[in-house]
Design a protein around this motif. Structure first.
Motif, short mmCIF file in Angstrom:
data_model
loop_
_atom_site.label_atom_id
_atom_site.label_comp_id
_atom_site.label_asym_id
_atom_site.label_seq_id
_atom_site.Cartn_x
_atom_site.Cartn_y
_atom_site.Cartn_z
N SER A 72 24.24 65.26 -14.59
CA SER A 72 23.33 64.66 -15.85
C SER A 72 22.54 65.93 -16.70
O SER A 72 23.11 67.25 -15.95
CB SER A 72 22.24 63.82 -15.32
N ALA A 73 22.06 65.55 -17.53
CA ALA A 73 21.53 66.83 -18.21
C ALA A 73 20.74 67.77 -17.26
O ALA A 73 19.73 67.25 -16.52
CB ALA A 73 20.37 66.13 -19.51
N GLU B 177 14.66 73.57 -16.88
CA GLU B 177 14.59 74.08 -18.31
C GLU B 177 15.83 73.56 -19.05
O GLU B 177 16.68 74.77 -19.43
CB GLU B 177 14.31 75.43 -18.25
N VAL B 178 15.90 72.33 -19.33
CA VAL B 178 17.29 71.92 -19.95
C VAL B 178 17.40 72.62 -21.34
O VAL B 178 18.45 73.20 -21.87
CB VAL B 178 17.30 70.54 -19.99
N THR C 96 17.92 84.28 -14.61
CA THR C 96 16.95 83.23 -14.55
C THR C 96 17.18 82.03 -13.59
O THR C 96 16.49 81.70 -12.95
CB THR C 96 16.59 82.76 -16.01
N LEU C 97 18.54 81.63 -13.85
CA LEU C 97 18.83 80.25 -13.10
C LEU C 97 19.03 80.87 -11.42
O LEU C 97 18.56 80.12 -10.66
CB LEU C 97 20.15 80.14 -13.46
N HIS D 17 8.71 66.25 -11.62
CA HIS D 17 7.36 66.17 -11.95
C HIS D 17 6.71 67.60 -12.16
O HIS D 17 6.00 67.49 -13.12
CB HIS D 17 6.70 65.55 -10.80
N ARG D 18 7.32 68.56 -11.43
CA ARG D 18 6.52 69.85 -11.79
C ARG D 18 6.96 70.31 -13.22
O ARG D 18 6.30 70.88 -14.13
CB ARG D 18 7.11 70.61 -10.77
N GLY D 19 8.41 70.25 -13.43
CA GLY D 19 8.83 70.31 -14.76
C GLY D 19 8.11 69.88 -15.78
O GLY D 19 7.93 70.30 -16.79
#
Length: 278
Positions: free
Chosen positions: A64-65, A119-120, A154-155, A174-176
């Motif tokens: 998924s995204a 961070e999509v 970063t990843l 939820h944090r995102g």
């Protein structure tokens, strides 16, 4: 080869860019078993839209995204998509080379194979830029390789931070969401609504949003908004020739007296004193 060395999983290295692209998978698309047998370098594979599933050595995962895969030669990768939600995918092939010799790293273990980044939009944007730079010249420009290296770092940092976070913490999803709302408040404090509007944007009830926001940021949402407005007001007082009233209006205060009171509570100075002192 990139001129800027970086460190991933404790190894100083450069990236060497290969083929890359961005695609919306066609109806009936699937990643067949034979594809992985031909993989000779790393492939950063990122889902920016759609749904599907992939079979790895360790088992099956949902696509998924936000799904990132650091694909490696010699491993299993088979995938198919949901016909009703076709996959959108970015892919970047690359090698990692030793920082000083330029030779491919040996015995290197990527820091992750599967990671679901919160961070999509950021990840998609950086990968699109790398792809664009690669296509502009038809070669592997240093800027594209350095940008890819920064994204890999970063990843890897995101993954490491999640791995070492204490148990019982907030779900990353939820944090995102809260971090995204907080970033929007900092970017445009004048446009930040009340707590009810922020909660609605997050998809939470007001009480639940307030609890989660406080846990993530350490600040109540209403205080976070005011702090962001005051911080922007400080910048405007330093950088512009706006009147105090214009500054108050620019950061979202309708009442100049309320603005002055809030400013003094948080800085110890009135707006006029702050500007004169600066």
């Amino acid at each position: 080869m990139s001129l800027s060395a970086m460190e991933i999983a404790g190894r100083a290295c450069h990236t060497r860019l290969g083929a890359c692209g961005r695609q919306r998978c066609e109806p009936g698309w699937r990643l067949a078993p034979g594809w992985a047998r031909g993989l000779v370098d790393y492939d950063l594979w990122f889902v920016w839209a759609g749904r599907g599933r992939m079979i790895l050595e360790a088992g099956e995962i949902e696509l998924s995204a936000g799904t990132c895969l650091w694909m490696q030669p010699g491993r299993r990768y088979e995938a198919e998509q949901d016909p009703a939600q076709r996959l959108g995918v970015n892919f970047i092939h690359f090698d990692l080379c030793a920082a000083w010799s330029g030779l491919p790293l040996s015995a290197f273990a990527p820091p992750f194979e599967v990671w679901r980044t919160p961070e999509v939009e950021f990840t998609d944007l950086v990968m699109r830029r790398v792809i664009a730079l690669r296509e502009e010249t038809g070669t592997a420009p240093t800027a594209a390789e350095d940008l890819l290296g920064a994204l890999l770092q970063t990843l890897a940092h995101e993954h490491s931070a999640a791995e070492t976070s204490p148990p019982g913490g907030l779900d990353r999803h939820h944090r995102g969401i809260v971090e995204r709302i907080a970033a929007q408040v900092r970017e445009s404090p004048a446009e930040a609504g009340g707590v009810d509007e922020l909660a609605r944007a997050a998809g939470y009830s007001v009480d639940h949003f307030s609890r989660v926001f406080l846990k993530v940021t350490g600040v109540r949402p209403q205080d976070y908004v005011i702090n962001a407005k005051i911080e922007r007001a400080r910048q405007l007082l330093l950088e512009s020739d706006f009147t105090i009233g214009a500054v108050a209006e620019a950061v979202g205060f309708r009442n100049i007296f309320f603005f002055s009171r809030q400013f003094r509570q948080r800085t110890g100075l009135t707006p006029t004193q702050f500007r004169r002192g600066a």
